[in-house]
Design a protein around this motif. Structure first.
Motif, PDB file in Angstrom:
ATOM      1  N   SER A 151     -38.318  11.349  10.873  1.00 23.43           N
ATOM      2  CA  SER A 151     -39.356  10.404  10.438  1.00 23.43           C
ATOM      3  C   SER A 151     -39.128   9.985   8.999  1.00 23.43           C
ATOM      4  O   SER A 151     -39.277   8.805   8.644  1.00 23.43           O
ATOM      5  CB  SER A 151     -40.746  11.038  10.555  1.00 23.43           C
ATOM      6  N   VAL A 152     -38.765  10.957   8.160  1.00 21.69           N
ATOM      7  CA  VAL A 152     -38.500  10.648   6.746  1.00 21.69           C
ATOM      8  C   VAL A 152     -37.310   9.686   6.654  1.00 21.69           C
ATOM      9  O   VAL A 152     -37.359   8.678   5.935  1.00 21.69           O
ATOM     10  CB  VAL A 152     -38.232  11.940   5.937  1.00 21.69           C
ATOM     11  N   ILE A 153     -36.243   9.998   7.422  1.00 22.09           N
ATOM     12  CA  ILE A 153     -35.044   9.143   7.364  1.00 22.09           C
ATOM     13  C   ILE A 153     -35.377   7.723   7.840  1.00 22.09           C
ATOM     14  O   ILE A 153     -35.011   6.729   7.207  1.00 22.09           O
ATOM     15  CB  ILE A 153     -33.903   9.744   8.223  1.00 22.09           C
ATOM     16  N   LEU A 154     -36.103   7.638   8.964  1.00 21.30           N
ATOM     17  CA  LEU A 154     -36.394   6.312   9.542  1.00 21.30           C
ATOM     18  C   LEU A 154     -37.389   5.515   8.708  1.00 21.30           C
ATOM     19  O   LEU A 154     -37.155   4.347   8.377  1.00 21.30           O
ATOM     20  CB  LEU A 154     -36.940   6.456  10.964  1.00 21.30           C
ATOM     21  N   TRP A 155     -38.518   6.146   8.396  1.00 24.85           N
ATOM     22  CA  TRP A 155     -39.636   5.377   7.813  1.00 24.85           C
ATOM     23  C   TRP A 155     -39.704   5.436   6.292  1.00 24.85           C
ATOM     24  O   TRP A 155     -40.364   4.602   5.686  1.00 24.85           O
ATOM     25  CB  TRP A 155     -40.980   5.837   8.415  1.00 24.85           C
ATOM     26  N   GLN A 156     -39.031   6.428   5.675  1.00 24.38           N
ATOM     27  CA  GLN A 156     -39.089   6.511   4.210  1.00 24.38           C
ATOM     28  C   GLN A 156     -37.764   6.125   3.549  1.00 24.38           C
ATOM     29  O   GLN A 156     -37.729   5.916   2.338  1.00 24.38           O
ATOM     30  CB  GLN A 156     -39.456   7.953   3.764  1.00 24.38           C
ATOM     31  N   ILE A 157     -36.692   6.045   4.333  1.00 22.85           N
ATOM     32  CA  ILE A 157     -35.397   5.666   3.727  1.00 22.85           C
ATOM     33  C   ILE A 157     -34.890   4.341   4.319  1.00 22.85           C
ATOM     34  O   ILE A 157     -34.688   3.364   3.601  1.00 22.85           O
ATOM     35  CB  ILE A 157     -34.340   6.790   3.925  1.00 22.85           C
ATOM     36  N   ARG A 158     -34.725   4.328   5.658  1.00 18.00           N
ATOM     37  CA  ARG A 158     -34.099   3.141   6.260  1.00 18.00           C
ATOM     38  C   ARG A 158     -35.030   1.918   6.295  1.00 18.00           C
ATOM     39  O   ARG A 158     -34.592   0.809   5.988  1.00 18.00           O
ATOM     40  CB  ARG A 158     -33.612   3.462   7.677  1.00 18.00           C
ATOM     41  N   LEU A 159     -36.295   2.127   6.687  1.00 17.14           N
ATOM     42  CA  LEU A 159     -37.199   0.966   6.797  1.00 17.14           C
ATOM     43  C   LEU A 159     -37.477   0.312   5.435  1.00 17.14           C
ATOM     44  O   LEU A 159     -37.340  -0.913   5.309  1.00 17.14           O
ATOM     45  CB  LEU A 159     -38.510   1.357   7.499  1.00 17.14           C
ATOM     46  N   PRO A 160     -37.856   1.095   4.382  1.00 19.51           N
ATOM     47  CA  PRO A 160     -38.074   0.418   3.095  1.00 19.51           C
ATOM     48  C   PRO A 160     -36.812  -0.259   2.583  1.00 19.51           C
ATOM     49  O   PRO A 160     -36.890  -1.309   1.942  1.00 19.51           O
ATOM     50  CB  PRO A 160     -38.511   1.546   2.154  1.00 19.51           C
ATOM     51  N   ARG A 161     -35.646   0.314   2.911  1.00 18.07           N
ATOM     52  CA  ARG A 161     -34.390  -0.293   2.456  1.00 18.07           C
ATOM     53  C   ARG A 161     -34.210  -1.683   3.069  1.00 18.07           C
ATOM     54  O   ARG A 161     -33.899  -2.648   2.364  1.00 18.07           O
ATOM     55  CB  ARG A 161     -33.221   0.622   2.833  1.00 18.07           C
ATOM     56  N   THR A 162     -34.419  -1.803   4.388  1.00 16.66           N
ATOM     57  CA  THR A 162     -34.189  -3.106   5.038  1.00 16.66           C
ATOM     58  C   THR A 162     -35.313  -4.101   4.720  1.00 16.66           C
ATOM     59  O   THR A 162     -35.059  -5.284   4.520  1.00 16.66           O
ATOM     60  CB  THR A 162     -33.970  -2.946   6.564  1.00 16.66           C
ATOM     61  N   VAL A 163     -36.562  -3.590   4.631  1.00 12.98           N
ATOM     62  CA  VAL A 163     -37.670  -4.500   4.268  1.00 12.98           C
ATOM     63  C   VAL A 163     -37.493  -4.962   2.820  1.00 12.98           C
ATOM     64  O   VAL A 163     -37.674  -6.141   2.491  1.00 12.98           O
ATOM     65  CB  VAL A 163     -39.040  -3.802   4.471  1.00 12.98           C
ATOM     66  N   GLY A 164     -37.095  -4.032   1.956  1.00 15.55           N
ATOM     67  CA  GLY A 164     -36.844  -4.374   0.549  1.00 15.55           C
ATOM     68  C   GLY A 164     -35.707  -5.372   0.434  1.00 15.55           C
ATOM     69  O   GLY A 164     -35.763  -6.312  -0.367  1.00 15.55           O
ATOM     70  N   ALA A 165     -34.655  -5.174   1.262  1.00 16.31           N
ATOM     71  CA  ALA A 165     -33.523  -6.115   1.249  1.00 16.31           C
ATOM     72  C   ALA A 165     -34.006  -7.501   1.663  1.00 16.31           C
ATOM     73  O   ALA A 165     -33.597  -8.515   1.087  1.00 16.31           O
ATOM     74  CB  ALA A 165     -32.429  -5.627   2.186  1.00 16.31           C
TER      75      ALA A 165
END
Lengths: 273, 350
Positions: free
Chosen positions: B65-79
């Motif tokens: 959950s941390v990897i998906l929602w706290q690392i990968r999702l903010p990265r792509t939304v931020g991008a």
């Protein structure tokens, strides 16, 4: 010839106007009272400052000396938007843009609403009227960059007309137009004048300019004369301005400029071939 | 709220404009669809296999959950928000300068941000007494301050925003000057070169929810005035004199919109470093496919820029996985190739 209204106040006036580009003075000491309800043509040789005069009257160029008044008030006291609701200006070579023709014409109504205002039904009606009058409605949805020079010119003319303002300043409105469309534009300008609009247009075609109500004749260093066509012809202002003999012939009430081609070797009617 | 209403209505009705409404609606839907697909792709792309990531999505545990929602999702939304800011800024810059080759970094923001980061890294690395506070700004703060200082210098050099040509020239001079200063500092402190490389090539690796939230807020702050002034940009396409004769105040328009470009670019650069070509290419992609006015162009360029950077981010993680390429290198390759294609098509059609 229609009856010219006499009692209307000057819509546009200037006093002792001079404009300079750097050290080169374009014209100086120009004073004019241009009345509403007239179509006034500005003529003169290349470089005499026809376009510069229109730009200065439109408030787009600061005069070197002198002042300009719009409807009796100094131009400098008008806000930009209020001025645009009273005066419209057409550039000599209006640019091509990726906007559609109807969007360009709609920009003519730019000053009529605030930054946040939406286009009203009155705006749409004015846009349609202007496009119908200039015959540009059929390519309303085409990008301006895909239109020919003449078609583009008619769209820009429609933009100026869509503003529905009391003063129109048009710099060479017949550029790129074929003769029938030049005639249409002349008729349109006359209609505007009859409706009480003050129409001032710089025109390099002398025959077309002579179809106007009044002439402003510019020479090399300033104003040669401002008055009716009759006054201009009686005073031979055109010959003075162009510093050469300018022959105007009257053909059944229509005044035309006759080029003196017979003086050029080999081009006269009796010249050997 | 009343002031915002027309903008909100315009965003809503932008697809109902006569003429290109159908194509525009299709285009917007297509962009949003691609964004959704890329977001999903970004969630399942990483150092772990696709199967593992899909398993995490279907039955997440605490770590996944941390990897998906706290690392990968903010990265792509931020991008996406970074790309949207660059696309929007690029479209505005091209409109203000009436130049299709204008881009968001034109006012020297990239060089200013890079110099700011260099100084900040040096200050953090060494004890510089009075300059220690610069190190505390962090990379993001230093980049923003550097970009803002570069813009201020550009506008001062060009004596305001009246002359477009002077502004462009001043932007180029400031860009070269600050780049030269940065190079001198790097020569003096070669140990910070590695950290600077990450910034110079751009990286979405450090995007968190807090930086994504900041990017989203700045994006909204930039989009609203841009849309309000879009008709002014339309008027500007007819020439400066014609625009003024229509009642437009050119200094007000330029100052506001250059402020928007500066804020958007400085924030984007501060969060992900220097990512080239997105701001230049996104407006062209919109123009090539749609007949648009500036209101539509600004929205289109933002959507397109967002999807472009998301795609570049995904590619940067996928091409040499499990290693990553700098996202700026990917955008440069993709954007450069697109511009070459555009030039080839135009020369063929000419």
């Amino acid at each position: 010839m229609h009856e010219l209204p006499q009692a209307l106040p000057p819509a546009l006036s200037c006093r002792d106007l001079s404009v300079a580009y750097g050290s080169r003075i374009v014209f100086e000491g120009v004073s004019l009272d241009i009345r509403a309800g007239h179509w006034t043509a500005v003529v003169g040789p290349n470089g005499s400052g026809k376009s510069t005069l229109l730009r200065t009257l439109a408030g787009l160029r600061e005069p070197h000396t002198g002042s300009v008044s719009l409807q009796g008030r100094p131009l400098s006291t008008w806000t930009r938007r209020a001025r645009a609701r009273c005066l419209a200006w057409l550039a000599q070579s209006a640019g091509a843009t990726e906007l559609t023709a109807s969007e360009v014409v709609a920009l003519g109504r730019f000053a009529h609403g605030g930054w946040l205002a939406h286009r009203q039904a009155a705006d749409d009606a004015a846009i349609r009227r202007a496009m119908v009058a200039t015959g540009s409605l059929s390519w309303a949805r085409r990008r301006l960059s895909t239109l020919s020079g003449g078609e583009r010119q008619r769209v820009h003319l429609a933009r100026v007309l869509a503003a529905e303002v009391p003063v129109l300043l048009l710099d060479e409105p017949t550029t790129h137009l074929d003769p029938p469309h030049q005639e249409e534009v002349a008729r349109l300008l006359r209609e505007q004048a009859l409706a009480g609009v003050c129409v001032v247009s710089a025109i390099h075609d002398l025959s077309l300019a002579l179809a106007a109500d009044r002439l402003i004749v510019l020479g090399r260093h300033g104003l040669v004369g401002h008055g009716t066509i009759h006054q201009a012809l009686t005073g031979d202002w055109l010959s003075v301005a162009f510093r050469t003999r300018v022959d105007i012939v009257d053909q059944q009430g229509v005044r035309l400029w006759r080029p003196a081609l017979e003086t050029v070797s080999g081009l006269g009617p009796g010249a050997p071939r | 709220m009343n002031a915002l209403r027309p903008v909100l209505v315009d965003i809503g009705t932008v697809c109902t404009e006569a003429g290109s409404s159908h194509r525009l609606a299709m285009w917007v839907a297509c962009c949003l669809g691609i964004t959704l697909l890329l977001t999903f792709g970004s969630l399942i792309a990483g150092t772990s296999s696709v199967e593992t990531s899909l398993g995490w999505l279907l039955s997440p545990d605490a770590q996944s959950s941390v990897i998906l929602w706290q690392i990968r999702l903010p990265r792509t939304v931020g991008a996406w928000f970074t790309g949207a800011l660059l696309g929007l800024s690029g479209a505005i810059a091209q409109g203000v300068f009436r130049n299709p080759l204008a881009e968001p970094y034109l006012l020297g923001t990239a060089s200013g941000a890079a110099l700011g980061v260099t100084i900040s890294l040096i200050a953090a690395d060494a004890s510089l007494g009075g300059l220690a506070w610069i190190g505390k700004l962090g990379v993001t703060g230093a980049a923003c301050v550097g970009a803002a200082a570069a813009i201020a210098l550009t506008i001062t050099l060009s004596r305001g925003v009246i002359e477009t040509a002077s502004l462009l020239l001043a932007g180029i001079v400031v860009g070269f000057l600050l780049s030269a200063l940065m190079s001198l500092l790097l020569l003096a402190k070669p140990e910070i070169w590695r950290a600077m490389q990450i910034f110079m090539f751009g990286s979405t690796d450090f995007l968190s929810w807090s930086s994504t939230t900041l990017l989203a807020i700045v994006f909204c702050v930039c989009l609203i005035p841009a849309l309000l002034l879009a008709r002014g940009l339309d008027a500007l396409t007819l020439g400066e004199d014609t625009a003024q004769s229509l009642g437009l105040s050119l200094p007000m328009l330029r100052l506001t919109l250059l402020g928007v470009v500066s804020l958007g670019t400085a924030t984007a650069v501060g969060q992900v470093g220097i990512v080239g070509f997105v701001g230049l290419v996104a407006p062209h992609m919109v123009r090539e496919t749609l007949s648009v006015n500036h209101r539509q162009l600004l929205i289109g360029a933002a959507l397109c820029g967002g999807a472009l950077l998301q795609a570049a981010d995904l590619l940067s993680r996928w091409i040499i996985r499990p290693e990553e390429l700098p996202v700026g290198a990917v955008t440069a390759c993709v954007g450069g190739s697109y511009l070459v294609l555009l030039l080839w098509r135009r020369s063929r059609d000419a």
